[in-house]
Design an enzyme around this catalytic site. Structure first.
Site, PDB file in Angstrom:
ATOM      1  N   CYS A 159      54.950   8.195  61.857  1.00 24.61           N
ATOM      2  CA  CYS A 159      56.685   7.941  61.315  1.00 24.61           C
ATOM      3  C   CYS A 159      57.328   8.815  61.768  1.00 24.61           C
ATOM      4  O   CYS A 159      57.481   9.933  62.683  1.00 24.61           O
ATOM      5  CB  CYS A 159      56.170   7.162  60.414  1.00 24.61           C
ATOM      6  SG  CYS A 159      57.894   5.751  60.642  1.00 24.61           S
ATOM      7  N   HIS A 183      51.107   3.507  60.183  1.00 20.83           N
ATOM      8  CA  HIS A 183      50.882   3.769  58.427  1.00 20.83           C
ATOM      9  C   HIS A 183      50.079   3.343  58.397  1.00 20.83           C
ATOM     10  O   HIS A 183      49.481   2.575  58.307  1.00 20.83           O
ATOM     11  CB  HIS A 183      52.029   3.847  57.202  1.00 20.83           C
ATOM     12  CG  HIS A 183      53.085   4.609  57.668  1.00 20.83           C
ATOM     13  ND1 HIS A 183      53.286   5.613  57.163  1.00 20.83           N
ATOM     14  CD2 HIS A 183      54.651   3.777  58.702  1.00 20.83           C
ATOM     15  CE1 HIS A 183      54.934   5.880  57.789  1.00 20.83           C
ATOM     16  NE2 HIS A 183      55.713   5.438  58.042  1.00 20.83           N
TER      17      HIS A 183
HETATM   18  N1  GLN Z   1      63.159   7.532  58.387  1.00 22.88           N
HETATM   19  C1  GLN Z   1      62.884   7.576  59.487  1.00 22.88           C
HETATM   20  C2  GLN Z   1      62.769   6.458  60.033  1.00 22.88           C
HETATM   21  O1  GLN Z   1      63.403   4.828  59.162  1.00 22.88           O
HETATM   22  C3  GLN Z   1      60.697   7.086  59.343  1.00 22.88           C
HETATM   23  C4  GLN Z   1      60.453   6.653  58.420  1.00 22.88           C
HETATM   24  C5  GLN Z   1      58.065   6.165  57.969  1.00 22.88           C
HETATM   25  O2  GLN Z   1      58.600   7.547  57.768  1.00 22.88           O
HETATM   26  N2  GLN Z   1      58.107   5.376  57.622  1.00 22.88           N
HETATM   27  O3  GLN Z   1      62.841   5.733  61.282  1.00 22.88           O
END
Ligand code: GLN
Length: 248
Positions: A96, A193
């Site tokens: 992510c 995740h």
């Molecule tokens: N900040 C990033 C987004 O919202 C990644 C978020 C995350 O790692 N879940 O796109």
């Protein structure tokens, strides 16, 4: 046989640790130990000057935009060394926010934040956020990859960058192309995740096998009893694909 070990760099565990991402390191550690291979886990914290010279696997999890920006400012100082690591076949697992950092840039509000330029991709934003369960079919895993995605970013792969796989449930890279994640050399980037590796032992073993191949010239791994992990994976995939799960 002489003892074998792999060195795993866990990047910024205190910041990039959403949805159980730290369990990914535990999973790599245990899957090595169960095979008689010594895990050498090296945590990289904010303010450190990390070296990737002896590293076999670099792992970077996901985090909020704020945390991602802090990490990026530090990692950009290591850009050349990370690039050399990747081009030399170093293994990278990135989830992510960590996945987004691999690219040329990502958009945070109106600000285009530079990325590490390790893989030809970039991330802009879309609304609404993409939140929910996800299932991906990928050549690197015998089982469908299952997990959870939550991102405002929309990631676009450059021509010639292979996606990690095809979305069979959920949204993936951009909610449009039907693809999820990226594969480049020994780099695996994904929005999954959950945590990714305990839920998907095929992905864990792909990373370990690539790293063993690079270090010892032999990527063959002893089989493990993954009955529990695979049963859990199957329950979730079946539930999602049957259409019975209501996404919030
Ligand atoms: N900040 C990033 C987004 O919202 C990644 C978020 C995350 O790692 N879940 O796109």
């Amino acid at each position: 046989m002489t003892s074998r070990s792999l060195r795993i760099a866990h990047l910024y565990p205190e910041l990039l640790n959403l949805y159980g991402d730290s369990g990914n390191i535990l999973c790599l550690r245990k899957r090595l130990e169960w095979r008689g291979i010594t895990p050498d886990v090296y945590e990289v914290h904010v303010g450190d000057t990390p070296s990737f010279r002896d590293v076999d696997i670099a792992f970077i999890g996901g985090g909020s935009d704020r945390e991602q920006k802090i990490v990026c400012d530090f990692l950009l100082q290591e850009k050349a060394e990370l690039k050399a690591f990747v081009e030399d076949g170093g293994v990278v697992g990135a989830v992510c926010g960590g996945y987004q950092l691999l690219g040329e840039s990502y958009l945070m509000g109106d600000e285009r934040v530079p990325g590490l330029e390790l893989v030809d991709l970039y991330t802009d934003r879309g609304t609404p956020r993409i939140i929910g369960n996800v299932v991906v079919e990928s050549r690197i895993s015998p089982q469908p990859i299952v997990g959870y995605e939550n991102h405002g970013g929309r990631t676009h792969l450059g021509e010639g960058v292979e996606p990690l796989g095809k979305v069979v449930y959920g949204r993936g890279n951009d909610g449009v192309t039907g693809y999820e994640g990226c594969l480049y050399k020994n780099v695996v980037g994904t929005y999954v995740h959950g945590p990714l590796l305990p839920k998907n032992p095929g992905v864990a073993d792909y990373l370990l096998s690539r790293a063993m191949e690079r270090r010892y010239g032999d990527g063959a791994l002893d089989p493990l009893d993954d009955a529990v992990e695979l049963a859990a994976n199957k329950v979730m995939v079946d539930r999602l694909l049957s259409g019975k799960v209501e996404e919030g």
